[in-house]
Design a protein around this motif. Structure first.
Motif, PDB file in Angstrom:
ATOM      1  N   HIS A  25     -16.882  -3.983 -34.349  1.00 56.35           N
ATOM      2  CA  HIS A  25     -17.888  -4.869 -33.878  1.00 56.35           C
ATOM      3  C   HIS A  25     -18.919  -4.171 -33.172  1.00 56.35           C
ATOM      4  CE1 HIS A  25     -15.799  -9.081 -33.788  1.00 56.35           C
ATOM      5  NE2 HIS A  25     -17.105  -9.261 -34.295  1.00 56.35           N
ATOM      6  N   PHE A  26     -18.588  -2.877 -32.373  1.00 63.63           N
ATOM      7  CA  PHE A  26     -19.479  -2.114 -31.652  1.00 63.63           C
ATOM      8  C   PHE A  26     -20.405  -1.620 -32.693  1.00 63.63           C
ATOM      9  CE2 PHE A  26     -21.079   1.808 -30.131  1.00 63.63           C
ATOM     10  CZ  PHE A  26     -21.410   1.563 -28.521  1.00 63.63           C
ATOM     11  N   SER A  27     -20.068  -0.999 -33.326  1.00 64.09           N
ATOM     12  CA  SER A  27     -21.099  -0.301 -34.413  1.00 64.09           C
ATOM     13  C   SER A  27     -22.116  -0.967 -35.084  1.00 64.09           C
ATOM     14  CB  SER A  27     -20.226   0.802 -35.673  1.00 64.09           C
ATOM     15  OG  SER A  27     -19.110  -0.127 -36.278  1.00 64.09           O
ATOM     16  N   TYR A  28     -21.690  -2.229 -35.639  1.00 60.79           N
ATOM     17  CA  TYR A  28     -22.240  -3.362 -36.122  1.00 60.79           C
ATOM     18  C   TYR A  28     -23.613  -3.743 -35.476  1.00 60.79           C
ATOM     19  CZ  TYR A  28     -24.021  -7.026 -39.124  1.00 60.79           C
ATOM     20  OH  TYR A  28     -24.904  -8.040 -39.654  1.00 60.79           O
ATOM     21  N   PHE A  29     -23.068  -4.322 -33.992  1.00 64.80           N
ATOM     22  CA  PHE A  29     -24.120  -5.000 -33.473  1.00 64.80           C
ATOM     23  C   PHE A  29     -24.724  -4.157 -32.602  1.00 64.80           C
ATOM     24  CE2 PHE A  29     -21.174  -8.605 -34.434  1.00 64.80           C
ATOM     25  CZ  PHE A  29     -22.231  -9.351 -34.538  1.00 64.80           C
ATOM     26  N   PHE A  30     -24.417  -2.667 -32.416  1.00 64.98           N
ATOM     27  CA  PHE A  30     -25.356  -1.744 -31.830  1.00 64.98           C
ATOM     28  C   PHE A  30     -26.538  -1.809 -32.664  1.00 64.98           C
ATOM     29  CE2 PHE A  30     -27.320   2.367 -32.044  1.00 64.98           C
ATOM     30  CZ  PHE A  30     -27.506   2.643 -30.562  1.00 64.98           C
ATOM     31  N   THR A  31     -26.486  -1.589 -34.183  1.00 68.21           N
ATOM     32  CA  THR A  31     -27.765  -1.855 -34.990  1.00 68.21           C
ATOM     33  C   THR A  31     -28.366  -3.208 -34.625  1.00 68.21           C
ATOM     34  OG1 THR A  31     -26.763  -0.547 -36.662  1.00 68.21           O
ATOM     35  CG2 THR A  31     -28.530  -1.821 -37.435  1.00 68.21           C
ATOM     36  N   TRP A  32     -27.666  -4.270 -34.697  1.00 72.11           N
ATOM     37  CA  TRP A  32     -28.193  -5.659 -34.488  1.00 72.11           C
ATOM     38  C   TRP A  32     -28.988  -5.474 -33.088  1.00 72.11           C
ATOM     39  CZ3 TRP A  32     -27.707 -10.276 -37.211  1.00 72.11           C
ATOM     40  CH2 TRP A  32     -28.142 -11.468 -36.605  1.00 72.11           C
ATOM     41  N   ALA A  33     -28.655  -5.054 -32.119  1.00 68.20           N
ATOM     42  CA  ALA A  33     -29.066  -5.224 -30.819  1.00 68.20           C
ATOM     43  C   ALA A  33     -30.599  -4.250 -31.087  1.00 68.20           C
ATOM     44  CB  ALA A  33     -28.251  -4.797 -29.756  1.00 68.20           C
TER      45      ALA A  33
ATOM     46  N   SER B  96     -32.460  -9.077 -44.266  1.00 68.16           N
ATOM     47  CA  SER B  96     -31.438  -9.871 -44.436  1.00 68.16           C
ATOM     48  C   SER B  96     -30.213  -9.749 -44.962  1.00 68.16           C
ATOM     49  CB  SER B  96     -32.103 -10.867 -45.298  1.00 68.16           C
ATOM     50  OG  SER B  96     -33.401 -11.405 -44.699  1.00 68.16           O
ATOM     51  N   PHE B  97     -30.208  -8.638 -46.012  1.00 65.24           N
ATOM     52  CA  PHE B  97     -28.960  -8.410 -46.344  1.00 65.24           C
ATOM     53  C   PHE B  97     -27.963  -7.817 -45.543  1.00 65.24           C
ATOM     54  CE2 PHE B  97     -26.007  -5.442 -48.541  1.00 65.24           C
ATOM     55  CZ  PHE B  97     -25.362  -6.160 -49.793  1.00 65.24           C
ATOM     56  N   VAL B  98     -28.557  -6.925 -44.575  1.00 68.53           N
ATOM     57  CA  VAL B  98     -27.552  -6.163 -43.842  1.00 68.53           C
ATOM     58  C   VAL B  98     -27.513  -7.008 -42.369  1.00 68.53           C
ATOM     59  CG1 VAL B  98     -27.824  -3.893 -44.760  1.00 68.53           C
ATOM     60  CG2 VAL B  98     -29.393  -4.558 -42.698  1.00 68.53           C
ATOM     61  N   LEU B  99     -28.345  -7.868 -41.763  1.00 67.56           N
ATOM     62  CA  LEU B  99     -28.295  -8.293 -40.744  1.00 67.56           C
ATOM     63  C   LEU B  99     -28.225  -9.984 -40.887  1.00 67.56           C
ATOM     64  CD1 LEU B  99     -30.885  -6.367 -38.711  1.00 67.56           C
ATOM     65  CD2 LEU B  99     -28.333  -6.122 -38.675  1.00 67.56           C
ATOM     66  N   ASN B 100     -29.149 -10.846 -41.152  1.00 69.79           N
ATOM     67  CA  ASN B 100     -29.281 -12.075 -41.126  1.00 69.79           C
ATOM     68  C   ASN B 100     -28.123 -12.663 -42.145  1.00 69.79           C
ATOM     69  OD1 ASN B 100     -31.983 -10.942 -40.201  1.00 69.79           O
ATOM     70  ND2 ASN B 100     -32.482 -13.059 -39.712  1.00 69.79           N
ATOM     71  N   GLY B 101     -28.042 -12.265 -43.276  1.00 67.20           N
ATOM     72  CA  GLY B 101     -27.231 -12.434 -44.162  1.00 67.20           C
ATOM     73  C   GLY B 101     -25.830 -11.759 -43.777  1.00 67.20           C
ATOM     74  N   GLY B 102     -25.782 -10.515 -43.658  1.00 69.71           N
ATOM     75  CA  GLY B 102     -24.667  -9.995 -43.367  1.00 69.71           C
ATOM     76  C   GLY B 102     -23.474 -10.041 -42.226  1.00 69.71           C
ATOM     77  N   VAL B 103     -24.174 -10.611 -41.303  1.00 74.50           N
ATOM     78  CA  VAL B 103     -23.510 -10.930 -39.932  1.00 74.50           C
ATOM     79  C   VAL B 103     -22.379 -12.047 -40.024  1.00 74.50           C
ATOM     80  CG1 VAL B 103     -25.251 -12.829 -39.295  1.00 74.50           C
ATOM     81  CG2 VAL B 103     -23.743 -11.564 -37.307  1.00 74.50           C
ATOM     82  N   SER B 104     -22.670 -12.841 -40.813  1.00 68.75           N
ATOM     83  CA  SER B 104     -21.551 -13.884 -41.198  1.00 68.75           C
ATOM     84  C   SER B 104     -20.432 -13.387 -41.933  1.00 68.75           C
ATOM     85  CB  SER B 104     -22.173 -15.185 -41.986  1.00 68.75           C
ATOM     86  OG  SER B 104     -22.552 -14.957 -43.241  1.00 68.75           O
ATOM     87  N   VAL B 105     -20.748 -12.270 -42.696  1.00 67.18           N
ATOM     88  CA  VAL B 105     -19.677 -11.646 -43.599  1.00 67.18           C
ATOM     89  C   VAL B 105     -18.574 -10.793 -42.596  1.00 67.18           C
ATOM     90  CG1 VAL B 105     -19.077 -10.093 -45.125  1.00 67.18           C
ATOM     91  CG2 VAL B 105     -20.973 -11.606 -45.391  1.00 67.18           C
ATOM     92  N   ILE B 106     -19.344 -10.117 -41.735  1.00 68.45           N
ATOM     93  CA  ILE B 106     -18.655  -9.344 -40.768  1.00 68.45           C
ATOM     94  C   ILE B 106     -17.796 -10.021 -39.602  1.00 68.45           C
ATOM     95  CG2 ILE B 106     -18.850  -7.351 -38.825  1.00 68.45           C
ATOM     96  CD1 ILE B 106     -19.700  -6.572 -41.616  1.00 68.45           C
ATOM     97  N   GLU B 107     -18.473 -11.193 -39.233  1.00 70.14           N
ATOM     98  CA  GLU B 107     -17.742 -11.783 -38.124  1.00 70.14           C
ATOM     99  C   GLU B 107     -16.714 -12.956 -38.783  1.00 70.14           C
ATOM    100  OE1 GLU B 107     -18.413 -11.447 -34.971  1.00 70.14           O
ATOM    101  OE2 GLU B 107     -20.244 -12.828 -34.455  1.00 70.14           O
ATOM    102  N   GLN B 108     -16.834 -13.331 -39.923  1.00 71.96           N
ATOM    103  CA  GLN B 108     -15.643 -14.019 -40.521  1.00 71.96           C
ATOM    104  C   GLN B 108     -14.562 -12.981 -40.919  1.00 71.96           C
ATOM    105  OE1 GLN B 108     -14.515 -14.383 -43.863  1.00 71.96           O
ATOM    106  NE2 GLN B 108     -15.552 -12.787 -44.576  1.00 71.96           N
ATOM    107  N   TYR B 109     -14.859 -11.850 -41.247  1.00 70.87           N
ATOM    108  CA  TYR B 109     -14.014 -11.110 -41.556  1.00 70.87           C
ATOM    109  C   TYR B 109     -12.952 -10.589 -40.456  1.00 70.87           C
ATOM    110  CZ  TYR B 109     -11.505  -7.024 -43.519  1.00 70.87           C
ATOM    111  OH  TYR B 109     -10.593  -5.866 -44.030  1.00 70.87           O
ATOM    112  N   VAL B 110     -13.557 -10.230 -39.244  1.00 73.67           N
ATOM    113  CA  VAL B 110     -13.021 -10.133 -38.219  1.00 73.67           C
ATOM    114  C   VAL B 110     -12.129 -11.327 -37.916  1.00 73.67           C
ATOM    115  CG1 VAL B 110     -12.997  -9.069 -35.769  1.00 73.67           C
ATOM    116  CG2 VAL B 110     -14.596  -8.315 -37.704  1.00 73.67           C
ATOM    117  N   GLN B 111     -12.787 -12.461 -37.790  1.00 72.38           N
ATOM    118  CA  GLN B 111     -12.145 -13.631 -37.113  1.00 72.38           C
ATOM    119  C   GLN B 111     -10.839 -13.853 -38.279  1.00 72.38           C
ATOM    120  OE1 GLN B 111     -11.702 -15.937 -35.142  1.00 72.38           O
ATOM    121  NE2 GLN B 111     -10.859 -17.794 -35.943  1.00 72.38           N
TER     122      GLN B 111
ATOM    123  N   ALA C 107     -27.153  -0.314 -26.342  1.00 74.49           N
ATOM    124  CA  ALA C 107     -28.273  -0.435 -27.181  1.00 74.49           C
ATOM    125  C   ALA C 107     -29.359  -0.711 -26.175  1.00 74.49           C
ATOM    126  CB  ALA C 107     -28.219  -1.351 -28.218  1.00 74.49           C
ATOM    127  N   ALA C 108     -29.278  -1.582 -25.330  1.00 72.92           N
ATOM    128  CA  ALA C 108     -30.415  -1.710 -24.347  1.00 72.92           C
ATOM    129  C   ALA C 108     -30.690  -0.506 -23.556  1.00 72.92           C
ATOM    130  CB  ALA C 108     -29.893  -3.106 -23.440  1.00 72.92           C
TER     131      ALA C 108
END
Length: 422
Positions: A24-32, A123-138, A162-163
């Motif tokens: 979660h940290f490594s993915y959402f660091f990029t997102w932020a 879109s592939f790595v963020l807007n689309g990819g976020v649901s893939v990462i989130e549901q996988y961890v869930q 990131a901030a």
């Protein structure tokens, strides 16, 4: 036998949990970094105005409408297999090279062409990819027996880091923020490949038994559910507006400062405090949602978001703006924990990823696609405050409608209460 199966993951919880917060940290660091500083980078490095910056975000959301349903179906078929998550993580490594060497040549060809290519990639790595990462961890939380919200603390910590470092990196070298994303993506890829162990003996808890039986009829049945459309409306009118509100907020915030560099640094500190608060609130949030219910958690999120956006419009003073911004530290834990539990408790778990992708991401991106350009024009024509007032009213109306129409979840199925023992 059922009790033994439910207790099995508990024995390994501490052993197989810690890789997921790092994921979660490594993915959402990029997102932020991308969503926190892309607008500023476009303004200062690409010299985009509000309309052009809004177009980039619209394209990101628009292109993701292709990825969302496809990713949802693939995820429900793969369940805990890592093929798709590793592909997304590996593609994210290219963020640094893309913005360093490819974006400006594309911009030299045509600004719309650059927006389209950027939209497809992000879109592939963020807007689309976020649901893939989130549901996988869930789903991993279901198989391994931990609270999703506690893993998501890694994402909150990533936002704070990131901030904190993003503003300094940007002032040092604007392109360095994207190379930081590349480093984070390398860590993410390593997590998926070498860590994130799954308890395959309990994978049925994540829907493995029916994943190979998905067909068009099953997927189509989702669209017949009234609650699916209400949940989609909720995301279109709240979470999507949250994203649009935040897209150019840094420019609004900097207007309170005489020096742009001073405003950028202050924004970095403020966002760090917000995400630190988010991190701390993620600790008790699963317990809070278990007490009040995930449906009520979603409504609370909408109410707080309405207050924050309208407040920013009506009281444009720096101290008050900072206080309102810090409220986002409460909003995110409410939304993130509530939506994961709500979908599990109000829909068929076998189609968890598809419902999540379509209602919480696909529908949301439709809204972001239209509102990004719309808000960009309003920012240029009537200013930030009047635009925020319009956006806040929309959020308030949608939240009120959903408060009376969203179906109550099954608390046992949602994991809010334990099933009574016989």
């Amino acid at each position: 036998m059922d009790n033994a199966q439910n207790n099995a993951p508990q024995k390994h919880r501490s052993k197989d949990f810690w890789g997921f917060p790092v994921t979660h940290f490594s993915y959402f660091f990029t997102w932020a970094i991308v969503f926190g500083y892309l607008t500023l980078w476009l303004e200062q490095q690409a010299h985009f105005n509000g309309v052009e910056a809004g177009m980039v975000f619209s394209m990101m959301s628009g292109i993701s409408l292709i990825f969302q349903p496809i990713f949802g179906i693939i995820s429900d078929r793969l369940v805990m297999k890592k093929n798709l998550v590793i592909t997304i993580a590996a593609a994210m490594i290219l963020i640094g090279p893309y913005f360093q060497w490819l974006f400006k040549p594309l911009l030299g060809v045509n600004s719309m062409f650059a927006a389209i290519i950027t939209g497809i990639y992000l879109s592939f790595v963020l807007n689309g990819g976020v649901s893939v990462i989130e549901q996988y961890v869930q789903r991993a939380s279901l198989t391994n027996g931990f609270e999703y919200g506690h893993s998501r603390m890694g994402g909150s910590l990533a936002g704070a880091v990131a901030a904190l470092v993003g503003g300094r990196l940007f002032l040092w070298s604007p392109n360095s923020i994207f190379w930081a994303c590349t480093v984070a993506a390398i860590v993410l890829t390593c997590c998926f490949v070498f860590s994130d162990k799954i308890h395959w003996d309990n994978v049925a808890a994540a829907g493995e038994d029916t994943s190979n039986k998905l067909d068009v009829k099953q997927i189509g049945s989702i669209f017949k559910l009234r609650n699916f459309w209400i949940l989609s409306l909720f995301y279109m009118g709240t979470s999507a507006i949250y994203d649009v509100f935040d897209q150019q907020f840094i420019i609004f915030f900097k207007s309170f400062f005489h020096a742009a560099a001073q405003g950028t640094l202050a924004y970095s500190y403020m966002t760090s405090a917000q995400t630190a608060l988010e991190f701390l609130l993620m600790i008790p949030m699963p317990w809070i949602i278990n007490k009040i219910g995930s449906r009520n958690g979603l409504i609370c999120y909408g109410v707080i978001l309405t207050i924050r956006i309208i407040g920013s419009a009506l009281v444009p003073s720096l101290p008050f703006i900072i206080i309102l911004r810090l409220l986002a530290g409460l909003e995110m834990p409410l939304l993130l924990v509530s939506i994961m539990k709500y979908i599990a408790g109000a829909f068929d778990l076998r189609l968890y990823a598809t419902v999540y992708a379509l209602s919480s991401n696909f529908a949301k991106q439709i809204s972001v696609f239209f509102f990004s350009s719309f808000a960009g024009k309003l920012y240029d024509q009537i200013g930030f405050q009047h635009t925020y007032l319009i956006l806040g009213i929309i959020v308030g109306v949608v939240t009120l409608i959903c408060a009376f129409t969203l179906t109550k979840e099954d608390p046992v199925q949602a994991g809010e209460v334990k099933e009574a023992k016989n």
